[in-house]
Design a protein around this motif. Structure first.
Motif, mmCIF file in Angstrom:
data_model
loop_
_atom_site.group_PDB
_atom_site.id
_atom_site.type_symbol
_atom_site.label_atom_id
_atom_site.label_comp_id
_atom_site.label_asym_id
_atom_site.label_seq_id
_atom_site.Cartn_x
_atom_site.Cartn_y
_atom_site.Cartn_z
ATOM 1 N N ALA A 102 -10.586 7.157 -7.197
ATOM 2 C CA ALA A 102 -9.576 8.045 -6.466
ATOM 3 C C ALA A 102 -9.881 9.333 -6.635
ATOM 4 O O ALA A 102 -9.632 10.140 -5.638
ATOM 5 N N ARG B 4 0.874 -1.353 -0.025
ATOM 6 C CA ARG B 4 -0.093 -0.056 0.024
ATOM 7 C C ARG B 4 0.894 1.144 0.044
ATOM 8 O O ARG B 4 0.784 1.999 0.604
ATOM 9 N N HIS C 241 -5.861 6.064 -3.498
ATOM 10 C CA HIS C 241 -6.017 4.689 -3.945
ATOM 11 C C HIS C 241 -5.450 3.667 -3.029
ATOM 12 O O HIS C 241 -5.877 2.701 -2.897
ATOM 13 N N ASN D 175 -6.743 0.427 -4.421
ATOM 14 C CA ASN D 175 -6.719 0.200 -6.087
ATOM 15 C C ASN D 175 -7.931 -0.208 -6.554
ATOM 16 O O ASN D 175 -7.778 -0.699 -7.591
ATOM 17 N N VAL E 182 -10.843 2.701 -11.451
ATOM 18 C CA VAL E 182 -10.183 3.028 -10.128
ATOM 19 C C VAL E 182 -9.738 4.639 -10.077
ATOM 20 O O VAL E 182 -9.500 5.146 -9.010
ATOM 21 N N GLU E 183 -9.329 5.028 -11.376
ATOM 22 C CA GLU E 183 -8.788 6.602 -11.595
ATOM 23 C C GLU E 183 -10.117 7.509 -10.731
ATOM 24 O O GLU E 183 -9.920 8.599 -10.180
ATOM 25 N N HIS F 100 -5.147 12.078 -4.149
ATOM 26 C CA HIS F 100 -5.755 11.092 -5.138
ATOM 27 C C HIS F 100 -4.825 9.726 -4.987
ATOM 28 O O HIS F 100 -5.327 8.611 -4.917
ATOM 29 N N GLU F 101 -3.400 9.984 -4.752
ATOM 30 C CA GLU F 101 -2.720 8.739 -4.373
ATOM 31 C C GLU F 101 -3.033 8.079 -3.074
ATOM 32 O O GLU F 101 -3.104 6.958 -2.926
#
Length: 134
Positions: free
Chosen positions: A120, A76, A102, A107, A116-117, A98-99
């Motif tokens: 996030a 992670r 995730h 994810n 997934v994008e 954003h990260e």
């Protein structure tokens, strides 16, 4: 303005950014802004960590981590590019959030959002970090 302390629960996540003070402060700002349940999830999972991307052309990376798995296993690890040091606050904080989204979502999707994008982005926005206009 955020405050930083070596006694902060996030101190270990800030260590990789000791030579990038603006990015270090941005990572701390986002971590402190996350909902308590997200902070607790990160702080209580030894697989979660934050690192600086150390890619060197012609050499590659020296950062090793297990690949994330669909069952939430594996890494992670959030890897942030050093160029976020020079980016605008709004953009850098959005990318960091954003990260982190995730990592929190492992994810995966979020609610009705299976991409997934998009998931996030939506989660980062729900935390107050909306993608800045170009």
């Amino acid at each position: 303005m955020t405050t930083e302390s070596h006694d902060s629960p996030f101190a270990a996540y800030l260590q990789p950014f000791r030579e990038l003070p603006a990015l270090r402060q941005r990572v701390l700002f986002v971590l402190q802004a996350l909902p308590a349940e997200v902070q607790d999830d990160f702080l209580n999972d030894h697989r979660f960590r934050v690192e600086v991307d150390n890619y060197e052309p012609g050499k590659g990376w020296s950062l090793f981590m297990p690949t994330p798995g669909p069952d939430g296993g594996g890494s992670r690890c959030v890897v942030l590019k050093p160029k976020l040091e020079a980016a605008s606050d709004a953009f850098a904080r959005y990318i960091i959030a954003h990260e982190f989204a995730h990592a929190f979502l492992r994810n995966g999707g979020w609610g009705e959002i299976s991409d997934v994008e998009e998931a996030a982005d939506a989660m980062a926005a729900s935390w107050g970090f909306v993608r800045p206009l170009a």
